[in-house]
Design an enzyme around this catalytic site. Structure first.
Site, PDB file in Angstrom:
ATOM      1  N   LYS A 129      44.960  97.434  45.283  1.00 59.21           N
ATOM      2  CA  LYS A 129      45.081  98.693  44.553  1.00 59.21           C
ATOM      3  C   LYS A 129      44.814  99.881  45.458  1.00 59.21           C
ATOM      4  O   LYS A 129      43.986  99.823  46.361  1.00 59.21           O
ATOM      5  CB  LYS A 129      44.097  98.710  43.385  1.00 59.21           C
ATOM      6  N   ILE A 412      46.918  81.866  33.018  1.00 60.37           N
ATOM      7  CA  ILE A 412      46.219  83.126  32.788  1.00 60.37           C
ATOM      8  C   ILE A 412      46.649  83.804  31.494  1.00 60.37           C
ATOM      9  O   ILE A 412      45.995  84.721  31.016  1.00 60.37           O
ATOM     10  CB  ILE A 412      46.391  84.057  34.010  1.00 60.37           C
ATOM     11  N   HIS A 673      52.873  86.417  42.324  1.00 54.52           N
ATOM     12  CA  HIS A 673      53.634  87.662  42.519  1.00 54.52           C
ATOM     13  C   HIS A 673      54.908  87.435  43.307  1.00 54.52           C
ATOM     14  O   HIS A 673      55.734  88.321  43.422  1.00 54.52           O
ATOM     15  CB  HIS A 673      52.761  88.703  43.219  1.00 54.52           C
TER      16      HIS A 673
HETATM   17  N1  GLN Z   1      46.673  87.626  30.296  1.00 55.07           N
HETATM   18  C1  GLN Z   1      47.464  88.503  31.134  1.00 55.07           C
HETATM   19  C2  GLN Z   1      48.714  87.776  31.583  1.00 55.07           C
HETATM   20  O1  GLN Z   1      48.648  86.605  31.763  1.00 55.07           O
HETATM   21  C3  GLN Z   1      46.688  88.928  32.332  1.00 55.07           C
HETATM   22  C4  GLN Z   1      47.500  89.839  33.201  1.00 55.07           C
HETATM   23  C5  GLN Z   1      46.733  90.472  34.328  1.00 55.07           C
HETATM   24  O2  GLN Z   1      45.738  89.965  34.771  1.00 55.07           O
HETATM   25  N2  GLN Z   1      47.177  91.557  34.839  1.00 55.07           N
HETATM   26  O3  GLN Z   1      49.754  88.398  31.784  1.00 55.07           O
HETATM   27 ZN    ZN Z   2      45.695  88.993  36.851  1.00 55.89          ZN
END
Ligand code: GLN
Ligand code: ZN
Length: 733
Positions: A129, A412, A673
């Protein structure tokens, strides 16, 4: 309204550095570049997909630059910046400018985008960032084999393009000290300064009269050695014969003692952030570019407060400017026709802020009567934050209730978002699709995601977040006190943009938000499905904040609303609830002295959101781009049962500090990413590194972040390899 290039006034001339220079009366430090309709995003994606060539992409860039200069000029701005455009990132541009492209990328078809996004064979550069913003930059990688060599083609071609359109511009370049601090290579200053000297000479030869060197790193705590480097750098650049005027730009905070250091060098102009910083000491021989119009919020500037600040600056010349680049705000309020009345009038995006800068510079010379600044509101009191049972008690209750294998696998939260869903959301908004049909589509997506996860053999499932356009905007749309824009896009990284919501009133949750989707997902499977919420700190970090209440108070209001949702998820039978705080690190104040207070209120807000659950309900959190080392004790303070954290792309650094971490931890085992699919061996390698650093009972196996930017083909291949790597590791325990 074009100027005739031959009539451009150049009062001092590049050949005469000793003459008194004057600066245009008004300027901005930078401007959005993604395009009012995200034209750059579309052009990038077309190029990456092979639907368009490099020339098409360049043409879009040229068009966006031309429109920007024309617009800034039409809005009455005097000093126009150039080289604020970027095809991806201004730090990446500086890597190219200085010839610091790592050798391994040089053979790629397009080394620039290979660094940005990786290729089939190469991981991209690390990304992090940009100071305390939600913008991400690539991190320069400077090693023993880096040989700096100037390539000034980009700033020069922008200067020339502007001149052809009739505009004399001030190229904006990332400064040598900040560049090297971002790279962790300040010892290479002398070599880099050779390039900057050559650059200044090349720009002078183009007729450039002012160059802006951005040094935002100077608003952070700097060591005496670093300040000495600042002085050496600007003494040396300042001493160069025939160079353009130098504006050293600071932003995102106060320069503190760095102001005196810069003021003692020959640079002619210093930009100071007067929104976050204080009025600098008198500098009779310097031009002060006074950032009184905030580039970080979306509120109209209080004219008299700004004029008061401008009049209190004592300098050879005071230039009206923005506090930082306007790249952190959307283009214009004019297109936001569906905002509630009363709010619209209070807002200023980039165009409106440029108009404010121009208006202030006129008022500064004409004078006007003062009026008192607006009053601030009093925060409504909230009950104290509850405490959960000690971790061992909770862990035992959760183990009994959840019955998970060692090294549990999970993701996630988000799964790939098909274009169809975005189109359907737009159709609901425009009235051409019934809400109930949209809901069916979301349910189909949830079912698909659940089936895929079951087939791959993941242990803790997610519903995939198909109902969300964005992890913050979605909640903002369902909470009172927030407004959302239609076109208010702000670049996050590369082609990715977000539409930050606007917090303008007291926050509360009128009705459950995610409960029906979580309940539906859990009804499809016997495996536990994680409820998925965005945390209070992240919601405020990725929104535009109120200007009449402290951020801490606003964040606690959001936390109370999230706590209501957590309670309803638990009551609906969801036994794992993840509350994401990817932005916890991002709001960390740049100065160490300000950090403890921030961490105290932010961590308390997280606990307000999550501490109401029973022992057997497992709370997860997720963080990304967290230079997590620095805030590990704060992450610990969140008291989540499991923390998943970005780490693949920021190297193994996170693992260095986790020994004292007493609860569940899932350092991401691969980088989401990039489109490339990690092999089983690669994931197994990451997992081994984690198991070397942490007892196996604490380890979770998961990707770096959400999967919504990937395709199902990539996700299924990668997660299949992840599950396989976890199985092999389990066998070895
Ligand atoms: N739960 C969100 C996802 O999986 C988390 C995104 C993030 O950490 N920026 O997209
Ligand atoms: Zn993340």
């Amino acid at each position: 309204g074009h100027q005739d290039p031959s009539a451009l006034s150049n009062p001092t001339g590049p050949q005469d550095p000793s003459a008194l220079r004057t600066f245009p009366a008004s300027t901005v430090l930078g401007y959005p570049r993604i395009g009012p309709d995200r034209e750059l995003k579309r052009a990038l994606e077309a190029y990456w997909d092979g639907r368009a060539g490099r020339a098409d992409l360049e043409a879009t860039g040229a068009e966006l630059r031309a429109r920007t200069w024309q617009r800034l000029h039409a809005l009455g701005l005097d000093g126009l910046p150039s080289n604020t455009f970027s095809l991806y990132d201004q730090v990446l541009d500086t890597i190219v400018l200085l010839g610091a492209t790592p050798a391994r990328y040089l053979d790629a078809d397009d080394p620039y985008f290979a660094m940005a996004r990786g290729t089939a064979d190469l991981a991209p550069l690390r990304m992090t960032k940009w100071f305390d913003t939600n913008y991400h930059h690539l991190v320069p990688e400077i090693g023993g084999d880096t040989v700096f060599k100037l390539d000034a083609s980009k700033p020069i071609s922008e200067v020339r393009q502007a001149l052809e359109l009739g505009f004399e511009t001030r190229p904006v370049i990332l400064g040598p000290v900040t560049f090297l601090l971002l790279a962790g290579a300040l010892e290479r200053l002398d070599e880099v300064l050779d390039c900057y000297e050559e650059l200044l000479a090349a720009l002078a030869a183009e007729g450039v009269t002012w160059v802006q060197l951005d040094e935002p790193a100077l608003v952070g705590d700097r060591t005496p050695r670093e300040l000495a480097a600042v002085r050496a750098a600007y003494d040396r650049l300042g001493a160069q014969a025939g160079r353009p005027g130098l504006l050293v730009a600071s932003y995102f905070g106060d320069l503190g003692e760095a102001f005196g250091v810069l003021a003692a060098t020959p640079v002619e102009a210093i930009a100071v952030d007067l929104v976050r910083g204080v009025v600098p000491p008198p500098a009779p021989d310097k031009i002060i570019v006074a950032g009184v119009v905030s580039g970080r919020d979306i509120w109209r500037t209080h004219t008299d407060r700004a004029l008061g600040l401008l009049r209190s600056v004592k300098a050879a010349q005071v230039v009206v400017s923005t506090s930082c680049s306007l790249q952190h705000v959307p283009y214009t309020v004019a297109v936001e026709t569906s905002l509630e009345p009363g709010l619209w009038e209070r807002l200023a995006f980039a165009e409106e802020k440029v108009a404010e800068v121009a208006a202030l510079s006129r008022l500064l010379t004409t004078g006007r009567p003062g009026s008192p600044p607006p009053a601030t509101a009093a925060p409504a009191p909230l009950p104290p934050v509850a405490a959960r049972s000690p971790y061992p008690v909770r862990a035992a209750a959760q183990a009994a209730h959840l019955d998970l294998p060692p090294l549990p696998t999970t993701t996630i939260g988000s799964f790939p978002q098909l274009g169809q869903l975005r189109a359907a959301r737009a159709a609901v908004t425009s009235g051409s699709l019934a809400e109930s049909d949209y809901d069916k589509l979301v349910e189909q997506e949830i079912e698909h995601a659940i089936r895929v996860q079951e087939r791959l053999g993941l242990d803790v499932l997610v519903h995939g977040e198909p109902e969300r356009n964005d992890m913050v905007q979605y909640f903002a749309e369902h909470l009172d006190g927030f407004a959302v824009t239609r076109h208010g896009w702000v670049q996050s990284y590369g082609s990715r943009c977000t539409r930050p919501p606007i917090i303008h009133g007291d926050v509360s949750r009128p009705a459950p938000i995610t409960v029906r989707w979580a309940r539906y997902a859990q009804s499809l499977t016997d495996k536990p499905v994680k409820g998925m919420l965005t945390g209070p700190v992240t919601i405020v970090a990725w929104s535009f904040d109120r200007d009449d209440l402290p951020l801490a108070a606003v964040t606690h209001q959001v936390a109370a609303a999230i706590a209501d949702e957590v309670a309803d998820l638990e009551a609906a039978g969801i036994s794992i609830i993840q509350v994401d705080e990817p932005a916890l690190r991002e709001l960390l104040p740049l100065r160490a002295a300000d950090q403890p207070a921030y961490l105290e209120w932010s961590v308390a807000a997280y606990r307000r959101a999550t501490s109401g659950v029973s022992d057997r309900t497992q709370i997860h959190t997720h963080l990304c781009y967290s230079d997590a080392q620095e805030i590990l004790s704060a992450i610990d303070g969140l008291d989540a049962d499991v923390t998943t954290i970005e780490s693949a792309r920021s190297g193994a650094r996170i693992l260095g500090g986790v020994q004292g971490f007493g609860r569940g931890l899932g350092p991401g085992v691969y980088d989401i990413h990039s489109p490339r699919v990690p092999s089983v061996e690669e994931i197994a390698g990451s997992l081994r590194a984690t198991l070397d650093a942490l007892p196996a009972v604490q380890v979770w196996v998961n990707p770096d972040c959400g999967l919504k930017t990937r395709t199902y083909a990539q996700v299924e291949a990668a997660l299949g390899n992840l599950v396989e790597a976890a199985r092999e590791a389990r066998a070895g325990l």
